[in-house]
Design a protein around this motif. Sequence first.
Motif, PDB file in Angstrom:
ATOM      1  N   SER A 129       0.828  -1.213   0.000  1.00 41.63           N
ATOM      2  CA  SER A 129       0.000   0.000   0.000  1.00 41.63           C
ATOM      3  C   SER A 129       0.857   1.256   0.000  1.00 41.63           C
ATOM      4  CB  SER A 129      -0.943  -0.007   1.205  1.00 41.63           C
ATOM      5  OG  SER A 129      -0.213  -0.103   2.420  1.00 41.63           O
ATOM      6  N   THR A 130       2.005   1.221   0.682  1.00 42.94           N
ATOM      7  CA  THR A 130       2.891   2.377   0.677  1.00 42.94           C
ATOM      8  C   THR A 130       3.398   2.663  -0.725  1.00 42.94           C
ATOM      9  OG1 THR A 130       3.603   1.930   2.950  1.00 42.94           O
ATOM     10  CG2 THR A 130       5.004   3.354   1.628  1.00 42.94           C
ATOM     11  N   CYS A 131       3.885   1.634  -1.397  1.00 43.87           N
ATOM     12  CA  CYS A 131       4.454   1.831  -2.727  1.00 43.87           C
ATOM     13  C   CYS A 131       3.387   2.160  -3.763  1.00 43.87           C
ATOM     14  CB  CYS A 131       5.250   0.601  -3.144  1.00 43.87           C
ATOM     15  SG  CYS A 131       6.750   0.413  -2.190  1.00 43.87           S
ATOM     16  N   VAL A 132       2.203   1.579  -3.625  1.00 45.54           N
ATOM     17  CA  VAL A 132       1.120   1.904  -4.556  1.00 45.54           C
ATOM     18  C   VAL A 132       0.729   3.368  -4.420  1.00 45.54           C
ATOM     19  CG1 VAL A 132      -1.321   1.503  -5.069  1.00 45.54           C
ATOM     20  CG2 VAL A 132       0.222  -0.437  -4.760  1.00 45.54           C
ATOM     21  N   SER A 133       0.614   3.846  -3.190  1.00 40.90           N
ATOM     22  CA  SER A 133       0.243   5.254  -2.992  1.00 40.90           C
ATOM     23  C   SER A 133       1.317   6.184  -3.544  1.00 40.90           C
ATOM     24  CB  SER A 133       0.005   5.533  -1.504  1.00 40.90           C
ATOM     25  OG  SER A 133       1.189   5.342  -0.758  1.00 40.90           O
ATOM     26  N   ILE A 134       2.594   5.824  -3.346  1.00 39.81           N
ATOM     27  CA  ILE A 134       3.673   6.678  -3.847  1.00 39.81           C
ATOM     28  C   ILE A 134       3.699   6.673  -5.376  1.00 39.81           C
ATOM     29  CG2 ILE A 134       6.177   6.952  -3.933  1.00 39.81           C
ATOM     30  CD1 ILE A 134       6.286   5.888  -1.084  1.00 39.81           C
ATOM     31  N   LEU A 135       3.551   5.494  -5.979  1.00 41.93           N
ATOM     32  CA  LEU A 135       3.568   5.408  -7.440  1.00 41.93           C
ATOM     33  C   LEU A 135       2.384   6.142  -8.060  1.00 41.93           C
ATOM     34  CD1 LEU A 135       4.712   1.710  -7.983  1.00 41.93           C
ATOM     35  CD2 LEU A 135       6.014   3.792  -8.421  1.00 41.93           C
ATOM     36  N   LEU A 136       1.214   6.016  -7.434  1.00 45.54           N
ATOM     37  CA  LEU A 136       0.058   6.759  -7.948  1.00 45.54           C
ATOM     38  C   LEU A 136       0.270   8.259  -7.814  1.00 45.54           C
ATOM     39  CD1 LEU A 136      -2.958   4.605  -6.699  1.00 45.54           C
ATOM     40  CD2 LEU A 136      -2.203   4.954  -9.057  1.00 45.54           C
ATOM     41  N   GLY A 137       0.918   8.687  -6.705  1.00 47.89           N
ATOM     42  CA  GLY A 137       1.238  10.103  -6.570  1.00 47.89           C
ATOM     43  C   GLY A 137       2.175  10.572  -7.674  1.00 47.89           C
ATOM     44  N   ALA A 138       3.150   9.725  -8.023  1.00 45.62           N
ATOM     45  CA  ALA A 138       4.054  10.075  -9.119  1.00 45.62           C
ATOM     46  C   ALA A 138       3.299  10.158 -10.443  1.00 45.62           C
ATOM     47  CB  ALA A 138       5.182   9.054  -9.208  1.00 45.62           C
ATOM     48  N   LEU A 139       2.360   9.214 -10.680  1.00 42.32           N
ATOM     49  CA  LEU A 139       1.580   9.233 -11.911  1.00 42.32           C
ATOM     50  C   LEU A 139       0.683  10.468 -11.990  1.00 42.32           C
ATOM     51  CD1 LEU A 139       0.536   5.480 -12.274  1.00 42.32           C
ATOM     52  CD2 LEU A 139       2.155   6.766 -13.677  1.00 42.32           C
ATOM     53  N   VAL A 140       0.198  10.927 -10.840  1.00 40.73           N
ATOM     54  CA  VAL A 140      -0.615  12.148 -10.837  1.00 40.73           C
ATOM     55  C   VAL A 140       0.193  13.315 -11.384  1.00 40.73           C
ATOM     56  CG1 VAL A 140      -1.656  13.884  -9.325  1.00 40.73           C
ATOM     57  CG2 VAL A 140      -2.192  11.472  -8.999  1.00 40.73           C
ATOM     58  N   PHE A 141       1.437  13.450 -10.921  1.00 37.58           N
ATOM     59  CA  PHE A 141       2.276  14.559 -11.398  1.00 37.58           C
ATOM     60  C   PHE A 141       2.598  14.410 -12.877  1.00 37.58           C
ATOM     61  CE2 PHE A 141       3.151  14.975  -6.826  1.00 37.58           C
ATOM     62  CZ  PHE A 141       2.952  16.337  -6.685  1.00 37.58           C
ATOM     63  N   VAL A 142       2.846  13.170 -13.311  1.00 44.66           N
ATOM     64  CA  VAL A 142       3.130  12.960 -14.732  1.00 44.66           C
ATOM     65  C   VAL A 142       1.921  13.345 -15.580  1.00 44.66           C
ATOM     66  CG1 VAL A 142       3.612  11.217 -16.474  1.00 44.66           C
ATOM     67  CG2 VAL A 142       4.859  11.184 -14.319  1.00 44.66           C
ATOM     68  N   CYS A 143       0.743  12.908 -15.162  1.00 43.36           N
ATOM     69  CA  CYS A 143      -0.467  13.199 -15.927  1.00 43.36           C
ATOM     70  C   CYS A 143      -0.833  14.682 -15.896  1.00 43.36           C
ATOM     71  CB  CYS A 143      -1.640  12.376 -15.397  1.00 43.36           C
ATOM     72  SG  CYS A 143      -1.473  10.606 -15.676  1.00 43.36           S
ATOM     73  N   ALA A 144      -0.481  15.380 -14.801  1.00 37.95           N
ATOM     74  CA  ALA A 144      -0.877  16.774 -14.655  1.00 37.95           C
ATOM     75  C   ALA A 144       0.035  17.728 -15.402  1.00 37.95           C
ATOM     76  CB  ALA A 144      -0.910  17.155 -13.170  1.00 37.95           C
ATOM     77  N   ALA A 145       1.181  17.275 -15.869  1.00 35.01           N
ATOM     78  CA  ALA A 145       2.099  18.155 -16.586  1.00 35.01           C
ATOM     79  C   ALA A 145       1.456  18.622 -17.896  1.00 35.01           C
ATOM     80  CB  ALA A 145       3.411  17.433 -16.865  1.00 35.01           C
ATOM     81  N   PRO A 146       1.543  19.902 -18.219  1.00 31.88           N
ATOM     82  CA  PRO A 146       0.938  20.393 -19.474  1.00 31.88           C
ATOM     83  C   PRO A 146       1.418  19.643 -20.706  1.00 31.88           C
ATOM     84  CG  PRO A 146       1.550  22.239 -18.074  1.00 31.88           C
ATOM     85  CD  PRO A 146       2.083  21.006 -17.408  1.00 31.88           C
ATOM     86  N   ALA A 147       2.697  19.249 -20.730  1.00 28.90           N
ATOM     87  CA  ALA A 147       3.206  18.507 -21.892  1.00 28.90           C
ATOM     88  C   ALA A 147       2.503  17.157 -22.018  1.00 28.90           C
ATOM     89  CB  ALA A 147       4.714  18.305 -21.753  1.00 28.90           C
ATOM     90  N   THR A 148       2.256  16.490 -20.879  1.00 31.15           N
ATOM     91  CA  THR A 148       1.551  15.207 -20.913  1.00 31.15           C
ATOM     92  C   THR A 148       0.106  15.394 -21.340  1.00 31.15           C
ATOM     93  OG1 THR A 148       2.962  14.386 -19.130  1.00 31.15           O
ATOM     94  CG2 THR A 148       0.944  13.176 -19.567  1.00 31.15           C
ATOM     95  N   LEU A 149      -0.531  16.423 -20.801  1.00 30.61           N
ATOM     96  CA  LEU A 149      -1.926  16.689 -21.159  1.00 30.61           C
ATOM     97  C   LEU A 149      -2.066  16.916 -22.660  1.00 30.61           C
ATOM     98  CD1 LEU A 149      -2.956  19.081 -18.236  1.00 30.61           C
ATOM     99  CD2 LEU A 149      -3.642  16.701 -18.551  1.00 30.61           C
ATOM    100  N   ALA A 150      -1.169  17.719 -23.238  1.00 31.62           N
ATOM    101  CA  ALA A 150      -1.241  17.990 -24.677  1.00 31.62           C
ATOM    102  C   ALA A 150      -1.044  16.715 -25.482  1.00 31.62           C
ATOM    103  CB  ALA A 150      -0.181  19.029 -25.056  1.00 31.62           C
ATOM    104  N   ARG A 151      -0.126  15.861 -25.037  1.00 28.93           N
ATOM    105  CA  ARG A 151       0.141  14.616 -25.753  1.00 28.93           C
ATOM    106  C   ARG A 151      -1.050  13.664 -25.663  1.00 28.93           C
ATOM    107  NH1 ARG A 151       2.773  12.989 -30.072  1.00 28.93           N
ATOM    108  NH2 ARG A 151       3.549  10.825 -29.923  1.00 28.93           N
ATOM    109  N   VAL A 152      -1.646  13.547 -24.489  1.00 24.28           N
ATOM    110  CA  VAL A 152      -2.799  12.666 -24.308  1.00 24.28           C
ATOM    111  C   VAL A 152      -3.971  13.147 -25.156  1.00 24.28           C
ATOM    112  CG1 VAL A 152      -4.540  11.916 -22.649  1.00 24.28           C
ATOM    113  CG2 VAL A 152      -2.122  11.840 -22.041  1.00 24.28           C
ATOM    114  N   ASN A 153      -4.204  14.456 -25.139  1.00 24.10           N
ATOM    115  CA  ASN A 153      -5.301  15.001 -25.937  1.00 24.10           C
ATOM    116  C   ASN A 153      -5.086  14.732 -27.422  1.00 24.10           C
ATOM    117  OD1 ASN A 153      -6.386  15.954 -23.568  1.00 24.10           O
ATOM    118  ND2 ASN A 153      -5.579  18.034 -23.830  1.00 24.10           N
ATOM    119  N   ALA A 154      -3.834  14.863 -27.870  1.00 27.10           N
ATOM    120  CA  ALA A 154      -3.544  14.638 -29.288  1.00 27.10           C
ATOM    121  C   ALA A 154      -3.695  13.164 -29.654  1.00 27.10           C
ATOM    122  CB  ALA A 154      -2.129  15.129 -29.599  1.00 27.10           C
TER     123      ALA A 154
END
Length: 399
Positions: A34-59
């Motif tokens: 549970s510790t590692c899952v929460s940390i990894l999901l927190g890292a994925l949140v930051f990756v997904c929230a980056a404007p560069a990632t958002l633009a790529r996902v939308n495209a």
Amino acid sequence: MSLVVYLAAFVFGMTSVLLVRRPRRALRNPLAVSTCVSILLGALVFVCAAPATLARVNALTGVPNFGAPLTYGMICAYSCAVLVLLINWRGGPRPLVRRLVLRCVAVYGVLVAAVVVLFALADARTERLTDLDTYYAGTPFMREMILLYLLGHAASMLVMCAVCVKWAREVSGPLRTGLRLIMAGALIDAVGFVAAKCVAVAARWAGHDLDFLSTTVAPPLASLAALLCSAGYLLPSAVAQWRAWADHRRLAPLWDLVRSVSTAPKPPTGWWQLPQARLQWREVSIHDALLVLAPYFDHRVRQRVRDSALRAGHPPHQARLAAEAAMLTDAARRAAAREEPPESAGSYRLHATEVSGTGGLVELAQALHRPPSRTSAHDGAAPSSLSGSLSEPEEPHVA
């Protein structure tokens, strides 16, 4: 902004790597998982929230703002993982823990589904990479979606703060400091990220423009919160590794004395072996060597050195350590010379084998590190300098 967010994601992700060094063993531990899952999901949140990632996902998807429900769903999943971590951390009967975890997953699963459904119902055709929350603050369905993810995240952070405050009163040392760092990170996340975005959204409803709170203030504070939480997760483990490294070094005199007779398997070598693993191997090997040397213990040597130390005014515990160090040195010499065991040999338990942990071995090693200055232990002299006392021991017993 993307660089800052990616850096926060990297710090969060590396925390899980440092915490879980042996995946097979970690998978059997619900708290570690549970510790590692929460940390990894927190890292994925930051990756997904980056404007560069958002633009790529939308495209890639061809859907404007598709990155929004993806990011908000990740935030809800992270919030759920934090609560699951707290449930496993508190512990209790496994059926109760399992029920609480399932309820938490069910609630946040519904929340994620609601985020997706609300986005599908909303009209969000204009792509917004940095100010979506405030731009669509008054848009039907988008408004509800934004409020849902903010409230769900705020609830988990506030619960984490409350639990950390409670537990910090019950523990001490590095664990308390780690809990305080996690609490500070959760508080900054709740106030600096969630509250800032809520104020910016409410300002839009009132006809004002406080978008900078959502676009400029909230992201750096969320990154700071991630950094503090990562430090809180790592601190107890880092302190434990540092102490293991110090004990490993302090055991060097004892290991140098007995390593030639140890029959324990050779420890694996490599830079990836952390101090705790190295210390465990050294401790096991030393105990194995002490068993091999036990038949060579000459109790006359031990008694002479102990009596001499007591006459010199040393406390009983220090006198015992000096006597055992002298007896062990003599036993190692006899074993190396392939001599016959002494006539006074008999069953005897060293202080280092009576106490748990490495404390007793470290004391014995330090007593060896300060050998007699004038006469050898074989001649029955007491060491001129002895290691520090931890407690008053019971009288040594010779069978």
